[in-house]
Enzyme design. Structure first.
Site, short mmCIF file in Angstrom:
data_model
loop_
_atom_site.label_atom_id
_atom_site.label_comp_id
_atom_site.label_asym_id
_atom_site.label_seq_id
_atom_site.Cartn_x
_atom_site.Cartn_y
_atom_site.Cartn_z
N ARG A 229 -2.99 1.71 -0.56
CA ARG A 229 -2.20 0.69 -1.26
C ARG A 229 -1.37 1.37 -2.34
O ARG A 229 -1.83 2.35 -2.95
CB ARG A 229 -3.12 -0.34 -1.93
CG ARG A 229 -3.62 -1.44 -1.04
CD ARG A 229 -2.52 -2.43 -0.64
NE ARG A 229 -3.01 -3.46 0.23
CZ ARG A 229 -3.03 -3.42 1.57
NH1 ARG A 229 -2.56 -2.36 2.19
NH2 ARG A 229 -3.48 -4.43 2.27
N HIS A 277 5.64 0.62 4.59
CA HIS A 277 4.37 -0.10 4.82
C HIS A 277 4.25 -0.54 6.28
O HIS A 277 4.14 -1.73 6.59
CB HIS A 277 4.25 -1.31 3.89
CG HIS A 277 2.82 -1.78 3.74
ND1 HIS A 277 2.28 -2.23 2.55
CD2 HIS A 277 1.79 -1.84 4.64
CE1 HIS A 277 1.01 -2.58 2.73
NE2 HIS A 277 0.70 -2.35 4.00
P1 NDP Z 1 -13.11 -0.27 4.60
O1 NDP Z 1 -13.54 -1.37 3.69
O2 NDP Z 1 -13.72 -0.21 5.96
O3 NDP Z 1 -13.35 1.14 3.89
C1 NDP Z 1 -13.08 1.36 2.54
C2 NDP Z 1 -13.61 2.73 2.15
O4 NDP Z 1 -13.22 3.00 0.80
C3 NDP Z 1 -15.13 2.84 2.23
O5 NDP Z 1 -15.52 4.10 2.69
C4 NDP Z 1 -15.54 2.67 0.76
O6 NDP Z 1 -16.75 3.33 0.40
C5 NDP Z 1 -14.39 3.39 0.06
N1 NDP Z 1 -14.30 2.95 -1.32
C6 NDP Z 1 -14.05 1.71 -1.81
N2 NDP Z 1 -14.10 1.70 -3.16
C7 NDP Z 1 -14.39 2.97 -3.52
C8 NDP Z 1 -14.57 3.61 -4.78
N3 NDP Z 1 -14.50 2.94 -5.94
N4 NDP Z 1 -14.88 4.93 -4.79
C9 NDP Z 1 -14.99 5.62 -3.62
N5 NDP Z 1 -14.82 5.08 -2.39
C10 NDP Z 1 -14.51 3.77 -2.35
O7 NDP Z 1 -11.52 -0.39 4.70
P2 NDP Z 1 -10.56 0.08 5.90
O8 NDP Z 1 -10.90 1.48 6.26
O9 NDP Z 1 -10.55 -0.93 6.97
O10 NDP Z 1 -9.14 0.00 5.17
C11 NDP Z 1 -8.86 0.76 4.01
C12 NDP Z 1 -7.58 0.29 3.35
O11 NDP Z 1 -6.45 0.69 4.12
C13 NDP Z 1 -7.40 -1.22 3.25
O12 NDP Z 1 -8.13 -1.76 2.16
C14 NDP Z 1 -5.90 -1.36 3.03
O13 NDP Z 1 -5.59 -1.33 1.66
C15 NDP Z 1 -5.34 -0.10 3.71
N6 NDP Z 1 -4.54 -0.45 4.89
C16 NDP Z 1 -3.20 -0.11 4.90
C17 NDP Z 1 -2.43 -0.39 5.99
C18 NDP Z 1 -1.02 0.07 6.07
O14 NDP Z 1 -0.30 -0.30 7.01
N7 NDP Z 1 -0.56 0.90 5.13
C19 NDP Z 1 -2.96 -1.10 7.16
C20 NDP Z 1 -4.38 -1.38 7.07
C21 NDP Z 1 -5.12 -1.08 5.95
P3 NDP Z 1 -18.16 2.87 1.03
O15 NDP Z 1 -18.11 3.28 2.49
O16 NDP Z 1 -19.13 3.64 0.26
O17 NDP Z 1 -18.22 1.36 0.86
C1 OXD Z 2 -3.42 -4.20 5.88
C2 OXD Z 2 -2.04 -3.83 5.73
O1 OXD Z 2 -4.14 -4.26 4.90
O2 OXD Z 2 -1.24 -4.07 6.65
O3 OXD Z 2 -3.84 -4.41 7.04
O4 OXD Z 2 -1.64 -3.26 4.72
#
Ligand code: NDP
Ligand code: OXD
Length: 314
Positions: A229, A277
């Site tokens: 993000r 994005h």
């Molecule tokens: P998940 O919820 O499956 O994974 C999030 C990961 O981030 C987990 O490993 C979590 O740790 C880690 N995390 C969260 N908070 C912290 C912290 N404070 N310190 C360290 N690690 C942390 O999310 P997804 O993999 O499905 O998606 C990730 C992000 O990708 C989404 O939230 C979104 O913002 C972004 N995204 C962007 C897109 C784009 O087109 N650019 C499309 C889709 C998603 P733990 O495993 O320990 O819980």
């Molecule tokens: C998502 C994105 O969060 O598109 O899936 O950014």
């Protein structure tokens, strides 16, 4: 049982068609502008809905966020107390992995430099490091991070990950929590970011973090790749780090303000790759079948996977 489809800036027509065809016409789908009784809506499929919209639905049972990140949705302080389910879908995951791998290879194979040479008609071969010589540090080892890590490892990159909690089943080194961040950064030549935006992660990609990255890597300086993000990054600090050589390059799909303002110096920076994005798009064909299957499970009384933890913010 009616589904409300509310996604800011998206054409609703293909979504409504996909919901209706995947449900064999069993589900009615309405949009906020359309004439309907709010009491008939039991489910909402949303992307950045207008704050207050979901609170106006008295019989809402579950909210399906049409993306993986829920930061925009959770910013609505009036959200009703019903389960929020975020998208976890192979279609979205594969798209993200494609984007991450594309950017990692783009920097590994020195494409920014070759593109600049091409513009000058300059034929100059650079020494080419191998993937195994590049230490990738992946922030976020969730659904998306895990798939990207697998493919990057198969390509030979030396991958380690950073997460909030221990990951007992990981097949690469895991650094857990804030205490482990300095050690993680110190072994990172290419920082790949797939974190959610939460109060803990906002602004994490800043000057202090860049200063902790390895400066002795084979790429001539660390590279930042962010598809998480825009709120994770401090863009003024990215620009300063690129100009001072603290960062050798960056690929960014997400920005503090989207669309990225035309006045942003990131647009024309020679070391920056920008995409608008689009790393992993949500598509009607890819997602609606899964949402309908989840609704059917929910109505059978089964627990749904991928429910958002409102306290953690993801
Ligand atoms: P998940 O919820 O499956 O994974 C999030 C990961 O981030 C987990 O490993 C979590 O740790 C880690 N995390 C969260 N908070 C912290 C912290 N404070 N310190 C360290 N690690 C942390 O999310 P997804 O993999 O499905 O998606 C990730 C992000 O990708 C989404 O939230 C979104 O913002 C972004 N995204 C962007 C897109 C784009 O087109 N650019 C499309 C889709 C998603 P733990 O495993 O320990 O819980
Ligand atoms: C998502 C994105 O969060 O598109 O899936 O950014």
């Amino acid at each position: 049982m009616t589904i409300l489809f509310a996604a800011e800036g998206w054409d609703p027509a293909p979504w409504i068609r996909a919901f209706e065809s995947h449900s064999g016409g069993q589900r009615r789908v309405v949009t906020p502008g359309q004439d309907h009784d709010p009491a008939e809506i039991h489910y909402a499929a949303v992307w950045k809905p207008r704050p207050g919209l979901l609170a106006s639905l008295p019989n809402l049972r579950a909210i399906f966020n049409l993306g993986a990140g829920v930061d925009a949705l959770l910013a609505d302080r009036t959200l009703p107390d019903v389960p929020i389910i975020r998208i976890v879908n192979p279609d979205l995951t594969v798209r993200m992995t494609e984007w991450i791998v594309l950017q990692a290879l783009f920097h590994l194979r020195q494409m920014p430099t070759y593109q600049a040479q091409q513009a000058r008609r300059e034929w100059r071969q650079l020494p080419q490091p191998a993937a195994r010589e590049v230490r990738i540090g992946l922030m976020g080892y969730g659904v998306l991070g895990r798939d990207s890590a697998d493919v990057l490892q198969r390509l030979g990159f030396d991958v380690a990950v950073w997460a909030r909690r221990p990951q007992p089943d990981a097949d690469c080194p895991v650094f857990v929590g804030k205490e482990a961040l300095p050690a993680f950064l110190a072994r990172t030549d290419m920082l790949v970011v797939l974190l959610p935006l939460t109060p803990d992660t906002r602004g994490i990609l800043d000057r202090a973090l860049f200063a902790g990255l390895a400066q002795d890597g084979v790429l001539g300086g660390p590279v930042l790749i962010n598809a998480g993000r825009g709120g994770l990054q401090v863009e003024a600090d990215i620009l300063a780090a690129l100009d001072s050589g603290q960062l050798a390059g960056a690929s960014l799909d997400v920005f503090e303000t989207e669309p990225l303002p035309s006045t942003s110096p990131l647009w024309t920076h020679p070391k920056v790759v920008i995409t608008p994005h689009v790393a992993a798009d949500s598509t009607p064909e890819g997602l609606t079948g899964g949402i309908l299957a989840d609704i059917a499970r929910f109505e059978r009384g089964e627990t749904l996977p991928n429910e958002v933890d409102r306290t953690a913010g993801y």
